[in-house]
Design a protein around this motif. Sequence first.
Motif: not given
Length: 691
Positions: A469-474, A492-497
Amino acid sequence: MNRTITSYQPGTRCPLDGIRVLDLSRLVAGNMVSMQLADFGAEVIKLEPPEGDPLRHWQTKGVSAYWKVYGRNKKSVVVDLKTARGKEILSKLIPTADVLIESFRPGVMEAMGFAPEQVQGMNPRVIFLRVSGWGQTGPYRNKPGFGSLVEAMSGFAAKNGFADRPPALPNMALADMVAGLYGAFAVLLAVREQERSGLGQVIDLSLLEPLHAILGPAAADYSLTGVVPPRSGNRSSLTAPRNVYATAEGKWVALSASTQSMAVRLFQAIGRPDLITDARFKNNSDRLRHSADLDAIIGSFILQRNLPDNLNFFEEARVTVGPVYDVSQFQEDPHVLERGILVDVEDAEIGVLRMAAPVPRLSRTPAALRKAAPSLGENQAEILGPLETSTEEHFKGHAKPQKQPQRGRASLARRSLLYIPALAERYIERAHERGASSIVLDLEDSIAAENKNAARQALASAIEILRSRHVDLWIRVNNHPDYLELDLSAAIKDGVAGIVLPKVEGEHELQRVSALIDQLENSAQIQSGSVRLAALVETPKGVAAVQQLVSVKRLAALAFGPEDYATSMGLEPTLRVVSYAAHSVALAARTADLEAWGPAGSIAEFKNLSRFRRTIQVSVAAGFTACFCIHPEQVKIVNQAYEPTAKQVAWARAVVSAFTDGGSIAVDGRMVDQPVYQRALDILDRLLRPR
């Protein structure tokens, strides 16, 4: 009176300057709304399909006259919403806008991913005007919304025309035009509320309701009488005489003697004082019952004279008459000429184009003709440029003053960061709808010790949901030897900012964590350095070390934790208690061109929104670029606090447009030098950032 050619005046100031309108509408109603707004200064950006707004194709002798008139003062950008790129462009433009207009069939915007809740998630202050034939609800919502069908169903056609002939539709887009005026009025009401609360709203504008609303008290009359009045042609069902009458040369004059005194004056003027006492015409009710007889008498008098003689005669007698004009006669009338009701404007295609001047006329803040209707895609680079380039490169044509590299600047779109417990599956599923700039999945304070392992196990699916869902994720991890490495391995995975590291007290902690992230990025085949780091300062020792913390290369933000800081001091987290520490963190971050995440006070009492609003105001003033939230209602308040007002935007645009590198200037009687210019750029930067 000779006509003069009007030149467009692009620099004219108008009352709606600083308001940006994205117009996705097609044809008449939406364009009528946005033309009214554009005439008074709103920046209206027509977002057109590759073939252009269909209004462009309504042509007269090969000229798009409709478009030239109703597209004036607007800008044009081609956006193909059938493509992923087009949807991406719209999603980037919505955060820059004050108003969004659409006129698709109900459900189309939802199908494209731009439902009201999604749009307001992108920009909580946007006003979303939805124009349709029948409205967004009701059994007819999906029927074709053509104005002709509305004009028929609304009751207009049944009232219009003559009793012995079929109901008459108007030969113009009447339903669309009326709805357009109502729509412009509704937008301004919503702008007023937007100024008060910082929040937008949805406007459901059908063509049906506005047209029915102007038909007079038809429903009230019917409820009282149970009678549907017949069509009365040019006569009125309320007063008589009222009609149009032929003149000697085949032209027409309109006459209305709707009051008793005017009727008496008319009878005396035409040499028939006997009609005053005639039982058929003594009062208005009598005249209505015998309107045909009265029309015959008046008509025979008027038919003996030509139009100019009739007008002169009745004007001298002070009887209310007027000419029935066609367009050729109207434009030559001396009143029309002297008031400038029509203007001749320069046109690149045909030389000169005549159109109606903007209305209404305001004495202090009038409308203006600032630019001709745009060619298709004329403003592509101007509008889409800021989405790909810096603010100043868009608003100015020269290079930015040299500054140190800005490590956090690329992510300054963040305003609100919403904490969600990593085990809160229901909240994670809907996190993208909450309007927050970023989501912070929490493995720390909100997860009990016995549930830490379960939270780590749940993290993978949560990350995948939010990544899709293209969330800026921390992810906020635990800064504890028993948990830290396990948390990082799960996070630490793809999609984590980035990673939020709490309770940071020294540079060495950050360096160690950064090294661990390096290893995990390599193992996960993620680009090195792509996962950023935010240091959450929550103790006096951490506050004392902030100047050293900022040297860590991976660091994107310094954050402040007021609750834990106050607890470590044995105090309550009041604004006064945490003020020095909060300012120290914000100052250190901004000095190093990092993001500064607040707030500068407690956020625990999430139901006390007035206190929270005050806390956020103090946080913004302290220099924090974003603030944490623990409840969706807090998100709205944070987003509003960082939103520049229309007045600020108008001022900033004026400053940036006028400023030169040569030195200080004056704008609105105020000196503008380099620092003021930079502040204007920052305001525009905030405007252009996606939320």
